[in-house]
Design an enzyme around this catalytic site. Structure first.
Site, short mmCIF file in Angstrom:
data_model
loop_
_atom_site.label_atom_id
_atom_site.label_comp_id
_atom_site.label_asym_id
_atom_site.label_seq_id
_atom_site.Cartn_x
_atom_site.Cartn_y
_atom_site.Cartn_z
CG HIS A 1 28.75 78.50 64.30
ND1 HIS A 1 28.88 79.84 64.63
CD2 HIS A 1 27.19 77.97 64.72
CE1 HIS A 1 27.76 80.22 64.95
NE2 HIS A 1 26.90 79.41 65.25
CG ASP B 1 24.92 81.63 68.00
OD1 ASP B 1 25.27 80.81 67.53
OD2 ASP B 1 24.36 82.75 67.43
CD GLU C 1 25.05 79.49 61.91
OE1 GLU C 1 23.75 79.48 61.95
OE2 GLU C 1 25.36 80.69 62.47
CD GLU C 2 25.75 83.59 64.03
OE1 GLU C 2 24.78 83.98 63.45
OE2 GLU C 2 25.87 83.14 65.08
CG HIS D 1 22.92 86.99 66.90
ND1 HIS D 1 22.21 87.03 65.96
CD2 HIS D 1 23.62 85.87 66.84
CE1 HIS D 1 22.40 85.54 65.10
NE2 HIS D 1 23.26 85.05 65.84
CG ASP E 1 24.18 76.97 66.04
OD1 ASP E 1 24.78 77.65 67.02
OD2 ASP E 1 24.17 77.32 65.01
#
Length: 385
Positions: A207, A219, A253-254, A351, A281
């Site tokens: 993604h 990520d 996606e997030e 993140h 992912d």
């Protein structure tokens, strides 16, 4: 993908949620005359604090049961501090993450039900550092929207110690985020055309979107690169696939999965048949295996190829998750596979502002791309039925 000579490269439009962080957050806790600044980051989807910030007493809990046991009398007007660490005894850090992330996703809602004015959540990482780890949160219906932020693990330890020493400790935080109207964006798709005209497709993807604190290298920049690399390898080797192979960079996606849903909706309308979909992912670390979601017969067929991968240290081929973006394709009958890399370092970066390209090993990244290329080759050449 255009430079590598893929047969077709195109954009697929989709509307996505538009949340912006705004100016950097500020936070400190105060005990008596002592103020200690701590690193925080607003959670994705949170509302802002008032322009002057929020300052209130703070209550530490480890789970929703402890919070509810306190009751509204003790919570109303306070800031709730969720301080349940990821379980360090779990072998899989993804299992540890799943065991702790409910406080990030639903913490604001549960606190607001009891009259809290804000929520602070310990970062989802086993690492002790000063990087707050953001991520998505959501508000339940019918409850006030209170601001919520992640605090770094070092900051969480300091705050917890202060509360235990002085229960009257006050916490202040200010954040400036907002949600704007949905915005246009795109999935990015490249494909190698199949030679048989059978109409089946095999998808490999990652993604494109990432949280805003860093580059989103693990990520999910690594997943996107591996999705392209898997097809590039096959093309470079001169392999002519039976089925059309697609490399898909999914958007959103997030905080909503709009890209994955849009792709699956388009496939259904066009009556495209996806035999399999593979997603990366979980970071660009050393590949260990694949998780499979599909019928028992198809799982068994894929598992029968395990000896071919064992030479390369890939042993974990069996039941597991496929990936969030490709999940909607599973509802259309596709067999889903998720690349499983070594998970031990993933949540060090997940993140957080530390998720930068210098944290990626080129060798590990290439090994994952090669593993995905090998799996695509086997599925395409031998089928799953």
């Amino acid at each position: 993908m255009e430079e590598e000579g893929f047969d077709n490269v195109f954009l697929q439009s989709t509307q996505v949620p538009h949340w912006v962080r705004g100016a950097s957050e500020q936070a400190y806790f105060q005990s008596g005359n002592t103020k200690v600044e701590v690193p925080i980051a607003a959670l994705g989807g949170s509302v802002a604090t008032p322009a002057s910030g929020v300052k209130a007493g703070i209550i530490e809990v480890r789970n929703f049961q402890e919070l509810r046991a306190l009751g509204k009398d003790k919570v109303a007007g306070k800031i709730v501090f969720y301080n349940r660490p990821m379980d360090p005894t779990e072998q899989s850090t993804f299992d540890a993450y799943r065991g702790a992330v409910d406080q990030r996703g639903n913490g604001a809602t549960e606190a607001a039900k009891l009259g809290a004015v804000g929520a602070i959540v310990r970062s989802m990482t086993t690492r002790m550092d000063d990087f707050p780890h953001t991520g998505g949160m959501r508000y339940g219906t019918g409850v006030p929207l209170i601001p919520t932020a992640a605090i770094s693990t070092n900051g969480a330890e300091l705050l917890s110690k202060a509360i235990k020493t002085d229960p009257s400790t006050q916490f202040y935080f200010k954040q400036n985020c907002e949600t704007l109207p949905d915005a246009p964006s795109h999935n990015v798709i490249g494909e190698l055309k199949g030679s048989t005209g059978a109409g089946e497709l095999i998808v490999v993807g990652g993604h494109l979107d990432s949280w805003d604190l860093a580059q989103g290298a693990h990520d999910d920049g690594t997943g996107c690169v591996q999705a392209i690399e898997a097809l590039r390898i096959l093309k470079t080797l001169g392999y002519s696939p039976k089925r059309t192979l697609r490399s898909v960079m999914f958007m959103n996606e997030e905080n909503g999965l709009r890209g994955g849903v849009t792709y699956a909706d388009s496939a259904r309308k066009k009556q495209e048949v996806h035999l399999a979909a593979i997603e990366s992912d979980r970071g660009g670390f050393t590949p260990l295996g694949f998780g499979i979601v599909g019928t028992p017969a198809r799982k068994a067929r894929i598992q029968s190829w395990q000896p071919l991968f064992a030479t390369y240290g890939i042993h974990e081929i069996g039941p597991g998750g496929g990936g969030a973006d490709i999940g909607p394709l599973g509802q259309q009958g596709a067999t889903l596979l998720g690349l499983i890399p070594d998970s031990q370092r993933y949540f060090d970066y997940h993140h957080a502002a530390s998720d930068t390209f210098d944290a990626v090993s080129k060798r590990e990244l290439e090994m994952g791309g090669a593993a995905m290329a090998a799996m695509i080759y086997l599925i395409d050449k031998y089928g799953l039925d």
